[in-house]
Design a protein around this motif. Sequence first.
Motif, PDB file in Angstrom:
ATOM      1  N   GLU A   1      -0.796  -2.221  -4.919  1.00 23.93           N
ATOM      2  CA  GLU A   1      -0.004  -2.201  -5.779  1.00 23.93           C
ATOM      3  C   GLU A   1       0.942  -3.235  -5.975  1.00 23.93           C
TER       4      GLU A   1
ATOM      5  N   ASP B   1       0.786  -1.058   0.121  1.00 23.17           N
ATOM      6  CA  ASP B   1       0.025  -0.010   0.021  1.00 23.17           C
ATOM      7  C   ASP B   1       0.888   1.423   0.084  1.00 23.17           C
TER       8      ASP B   1
ATOM      9  N   LYS C   1      -4.557   2.606  -2.776  1.00 22.62           N
ATOM     10  CA  LYS C   1      -4.803   1.529  -3.596  1.00 22.62           C
ATOM     11  C   LYS C   1      -3.492   0.513  -3.315  1.00 22.62           C
TER      12      LYS C   1
END
Length: 233
Positions: free
Chosen positions: A143, A136, A141
């Motif tokens: 990733e 994070d 979001k």
Amino acid sequence: MKQIIAMGGGGFSMEQDNPLLDEYILNQAKCTKPKICFIPTASGDAEGYIAKFYAFFENQLCIPSHLSLFKPRENIEKFLLNQDIIYVGGGNTKNLMVLWKEWGLDHILKKAWKEGIILAGISAGAICWFEEGLTDSYGDKLESLKCLGFLKGSCCPHFDGEEERKPAYHQMIDNAQMQPGIALDDGVAAHFFDQSLKVAVSSRKEASAYKVNKNESTEEKIETIYLGADRLG
């Protein structure tokens, strides 16, 4: 023998009243009073985090220290290669990777690993050892992040501790955005010898590790040994 102990969550920073994982790490050292160095780069060397490390490990049979990249020591390589255990804290993995590469820690830690110094860590300090990790670091979001690659595949920490982790990890593997890998619940440590998983252990009775593959979001539960079993009753 090269060793890495990757924790999905737990340890002194998350389980102040449950020392099982940190005791396990100390017990893997070949000496009775191991030198253990904390690297809190991912937290920006947060003073409170460092204080928690000392609050726990100063009461154990070990010699604790820490390495700051914001107030660095004169000879980082010599200092780290004199440790028995290197313990990496959680936080922002992206920032950790950038700073480590700038200071050459990626090469120093690989040398330490090859020389038999135990590498351990939680969350960011777990995924950093793999080829890829679910992070994070970029904001809200989740990733994929390229990491050191000492261990093959990918890693997802906090698999049961953060609601969005499990579906995000499955989706990214299914969409070939990440390699298959290992998922770790909070309170679980995966112990690797060389690049092979030797054992998964936990500080929580219901916590587990999982192999996560691309085939329709499949996950295979890995036998996980509860470290507190001999303390029950």
